[in-house]
Design a protein around this motif. Sequence first.
Motif, PDB file in Angstrom:
ATOM      1  N   MET A  65      -8.007   7.119   0.404  1.00 19.17           N
ATOM      2  CA  MET A  65      -7.026   6.046   0.364  1.00 19.17           C
ATOM      3  C   MET A  65      -6.354   5.751   1.781  1.00 19.17           C
ATOM      4  SD  MET A  65      -5.659   5.754  -3.580  1.00 19.17           S
ATOM      5  CE  MET A  65      -4.977   7.202  -3.859  1.00 19.17           C
TER       6      MET A  65
ATOM      7  N   LEU B  30       1.252   3.846  -3.298  1.00 19.40           N
ATOM      8  CA  LEU B  30       0.909   5.275  -3.071  1.00 19.40           C
ATOM      9  C   LEU B  30       2.224   6.145  -3.620  1.00 19.40           C
ATOM     10  CD1 LEU B  30      -1.863   5.899  -2.203  1.00 19.40           C
ATOM     11  CD2 LEU B  30      -0.870   6.480   0.155  1.00 19.40           C
TER      12      LEU B  30
ATOM     13  N   GLU C  50       1.061  -1.228   0.008  1.00 20.07           N
ATOM     14  CA  GLU C  50       0.000   0.087   0.063  1.00 20.07           C
ATOM     15  C   GLU C  50       0.947   1.203  -0.067  1.00 20.07           C
ATOM     16  OE1 GLU C  50      -0.384  -2.663   1.657  1.00 20.07           O
ATOM     17  OE2 GLU C  50      -2.200  -3.417   1.225  1.00 20.07           O
TER      18      GLU C  50
ATOM     19  N   ILE D 151      -6.815   1.755  -1.701  1.00 18.76           N
ATOM     20  CA  ILE D 151      -5.328   1.767  -2.216  1.00 18.76           C
ATOM     21  C   ILE D 151      -5.409   0.346  -2.988  1.00 18.76           C
ATOM     22  CG2 ILE D 151      -2.856   1.689  -1.837  1.00 18.76           C
ATOM     23  CD1 ILE D 151      -3.435   3.363   0.830  1.00 18.76           C
TER      24      ILE D 151
ATOM     25  N   TYR E 292      -7.217   1.619   3.482  1.00 19.00           N
ATOM     26  CA  TYR E 292      -6.240   1.205   2.699  1.00 19.00           C
ATOM     27  C   TYR E 292      -6.829   0.025   1.755  1.00 19.00           C
ATOM     28  CZ  TYR E 292      -2.700   2.692   6.032  1.00 19.00           C
ATOM     29  OH  TYR E 292      -1.775   3.499   6.905  1.00 19.00           O
TER      30      TYR E 292
END
Length: 773
Positions: free
Chosen positions: A578, A166, A162, A585, A582
């Motif tokens: 996000m 990102l 994650e 994500i 998570y």
Amino acid sequence: MTLPDDSGIRPYTHPAGGWDALGAVARAIHGQMNAVSGTRIMLRNNQPDGFDCPGCAWPDPKHTSAFEFCENGAKAVTWEATRKRATPEVFQRHTVSELLSWNDHDIEDLGRLTHPMAYDASTDRYVQIGWDEAFARIASVLQALPSPDMAEFYTSGRASNEAAFLYQLFVRAYGTNNFPDCSNMCHEATSVGLPQSIGIGKGTVSLEDFDHADLIISMGHNPGTNHPRMMTTLHAASRRGAPIVVFNPLRERALERFAAPQDPIEMATFTSTDIASDYLQVKVGGDAAALKGVMKGVLAIDAEDLAAGGPGVLDRAFIAQHTQGFEALADDLHATAWADVERASGLSRESLEHVARLYCRAKSTIVAFGMGITQHRLGTDNVQQISNLLMLKGNYGRPGAGICPVRGHSNVQGNRTVGIDEKAPLALRQGIERVYGFTPPAQRGHDAGEAIEAIEAGRSKFLMCLGGNLAVAMADPQRTFAAVRRLEMAVHIATKPNRSHLLVGRQSIVLPCLGRTELDLQAGGVQSITVEDSMSMVHASTGRLPPPSDQLRSEPAIVAGIAKAVLQGRHGIDWDAMVADYGRIRDGIEGVLAGFDGYNARIRQPGGFRLPIGPAERVWHTPSGKAQFLVMPGLKEDPRTSGAQVLTLATLRSHDQYNTTIYGFDDRYRGIFGRRDVVFLNADDLAAQGLAAGDRVDLEAVPFKGEAPAPEGAVLRNLTAVAYDIPRGSAGAYYPEANVLVGLAHRDAQSGTPSYKSVPVRVRRAAGAGPGQ
Ligand SMILES: Nc1nc2c(c(=O)[nH]1)N[C@H]1C(S)=C(S)[C@@H](COP(=O)(O)OP(=O)(O)OC[C@H]3O[C@@H](n4cnc5c(=O)[nH]c(N)nc54)[C@H](O)[C@@H]3O)O[C@H]1N2
Ligand SMILES: Nc1nc2c(c(=O)[nH]1)N[C@H]1C(S)=C(S)[C@@H](COP(=O)(O)OP(=O)(O)OC[C@H]3O[C@@H](n4cnc5c(=O)[nH]c(N)nc54)[C@H](O)[C@@H]3O)O[C@H]1N2
Ligand SMILES: [Mo]
């Protein structure tokens, strides 16, 4: 010769593992945390509802019910869950210049970072700043750069899928593919070498395959120290009678014999299990030659069998249906002389032919390998020769067979999968465009070595590090340290202080983050993260410990905070949403990348799910659609080491370190206690220089021909010589200290992997030391 007791150098006579390993866990817990919480946290390690161990990337057995003991994991967890704190008050007490004079152990042992901090040049100290202030400062530097390609974004392999996803999304939205990462210094030779060979840069085996292998070949790795949970697998294989052939210049105790702490009988009776059936002490850097020798042996056995009217030993159906390039490989092997193979590998023809016989006899073979294969000028060649060997007998896409690169950092493989890749693959870019509606840059960015070169040349002015200790991990500290000090800004997202944070540029910022063991509470509730292990299993990890400070933020939250400040709404990505959950994500990852269908649902299954691996199904994503035999013409010996008195040095991890994190000063299995200032040498090489075990020596780098003469300081001084069971012409010393001897340009030409494990050096009596000193 026996050295005095206080030298800290004495042979270790026990098997690896056993009670000494349990004792080491107890000491690790005692040194960093209280025993009750220590034991409780250990029991959650790698359990279905617990956290993924930050120790290494070896997979978990599917139905883990009991705690799988691991000394490495215990140290990694206790080091993170320490009760010590590196607060702003601690940094008030010590100037950065003072901290720089400390050793790497003492710097990190200050404890967990608790507050965002910035370097204040007027007092030479790190001082506390607010999160928003930090983000604003970063944004103002990034927005002012003439080009996004003047910024470097490093990742160490502990970041979750994650956080890494990102991060790459932010960096690509900002506008560059400059993604140096720890993988560039680690398994890059695998990531570059295997796609050409089998169409994917990952291992092809699963943990269950080890239960079905008839032969395991282990090359250039030291699992007793670096992947102790792999010892459970090797122990079981040995017990059921599968031969295990080891190629390693050093005799590593765990590969010789191992007492499994899980095995009550071995523990109670102080017995152990032999691991290696055959231990081949290849010369440092000699693996490609050794593999060519084994393959020569296989072709000879095949020819004999055919001549005797047999069907041959090669898997001809596999070769015909699934591969290209066999004839060229066979021609090259025939043209390679045994005498050359013996010289370049340091191994006898007889021993290599013996391995060829074992290989021909085995129905299914796995080759596992680590840094002893990849961190060489020939790293990519080494990996490809392993793959050639496997292909000769169709050892892909069958139970018990395949290739097993043993990865380092616990999520280094996942980081690459979700987009930490300076090469910016087309499918990834298209996926980002589809889901996030912007066109990411296509131009290849910098890998780790190139990033340092760009910073040194002033072409890059900004460096952000999502974890790690880049300057210390990288080769050539003389050049690397000087380079990073020229930065306009350095930003470090980290759990603990390290030397890279202290090599301050014009502006330096340190942002403290949660560790994997800690509760991650966001607006949408408690969050789990996901990781991908060495065998492409993706699974969830949930921290439970209270964070060491209420100021800490999670890595995704920090990345999102920076992204918002820098991008100012450009691209319309909802970063806050996000971070709140998570799961969003992961939805993004699923939308961008193939293989993640049903991501959020599938991580709820115990053990997670496996990403697709083409070769495991005999599907080859190469340009030709077939697996490729790849020829390494000749043996590519390093001309520098043919001269007398030039040794090839491998830089090694001790048992008490995790990369640049030095937990302690013992290297128990190699018989070194309380010190790291040693060099392992063959007794005959010592004698040839008029030296003896216990003497103080200097190591001097031997530069490339045509390269600038070795810079001042390319000498590692005052090491104590240890007479060790290692081939003549080979030497070993600890990383990171020995990085002063590794030139920045000393890299594998194909993958850019620094050649940390074939460093040409001269050894001589230490300046000022008399005989016997
Ligand atoms: N405790 C602990 N665990 C770790 C780490 C750690 O530092 N400490 N680091 C993590 C990371 S990032 C990684 S990448 C892995 C690293 O794990 P490994 O791949 O095991 O890496 P190293 O310890 O550097 O060395 C590997 C072995 O290669 C051998 N070797 C050296 N040169 C050669 C050669 O030319 N040929 C052959 N065949 N062998 C050679 C050395 O003798 C040594 O046994 O471990 C991960 N796990
Ligand atoms: N000479 C020589 N050099 C080598 C090698 C070698 O064998 N020989 N090996 C190479 C290899 S294989 C590798 S992988 C690299 C390693 O290079 P890196 O990955 O850059 O280095 P590490 O020492 O693992 O990084 C340790 C730091 O990571 C931070 N950290 C720990 N946990 C977390 C976390 O959860 N989040 C964040 N944000 N930060 C965290 C801490 O601040 C700690 O100080 O070194 C390479 N360098
Ligand atoms: Mo690594």
